[in-house]
Motif scaffolding. Sequence first.
Motif: not given
Length: 318
Positions: A183, A186, A189-190, A241, A312
Amino acid sequence: MADFPPPDGFEVVACNICGERQHEGLATVSDMETGVPGRFEIVRCTGCGLAFMNPRPTPELLSRFYQEHYPPHYARQEWTAPRIPEMVYRLWQWLDGQPSLDIIRKSGKALDVGCGVGMHMELLRSKGMEVEGLDANPIAVEIARRRGLRVFLGGLEEARYPDNEFDVLLMSHVIEHVPSPADLLREAWRILRPAGRLCITCPNFDFLLRPLFGSAWKRWHPPFHLYHFTSATLGRLLEETGFAHRITTCTPGWELWLDWTLWWNHRKGAPRAPRNGSPRRWIRLAMAPAFRVIDRLGSGLYLRAVARKQPLEPASSG
């Protein structure tokens, strides 16, 4: 391994990488640094090989451990930026095996996740970057803010940064502490901009001397280190991820000295190892060639991952 109800305040978890619930026992360890009572089980996932604490403290109990046992440690971490020429400082970092920030660009916006008192933030700012930080420890955050640094008190997901906000994310000794590294990555990455960089440092479970140290290995650090990564398991997690990556290892001489000190005190029956102390610089320099060979073999004390955000792949329909 047979399933038994976890003790009060503890929870049983699945592997954070592959979701497998079958595991094999690796070690039973205790906290020899901060005084947290009890013994803690380390297991290895039979699916992907990830090592982790299981059962582990619930978030509520773990938060209490941090509040009761970590603040004194953080309060001593006052730090002053080195007042020596940058090239000399870089050379010393390389000789002593210290993770370097040379891969950080000289412009853009950076976020130090788990910034502590702001040591890395000051180095990044000195390179010309716009810097923010966050940390869950209020004492560390207070010290950092007194230095004039912009620091959020809390975790990465709590901060709710906008999408594509940062060029660089730094995570030094963070990923092994969080309940869900997947998590965390992720979310990283965002908030990273396209092709943004993520720099991770954490203990290497494949460290050459770990078998020698046994249950007295400093990097077990229960109950605060929930995960123990190898190059393979960290690499798989990064790939899943959304990150391309390059992983190397490094062995800072003074950090390895702390490992030896804890192990030696354990052999002598000392209940807890001292936090301070370091070998003389000439000893560290003399040992540097051997450490650099260990690092090149991928068996150094720490993993150092430099990852880049990738687009992604769209989920397949069907």
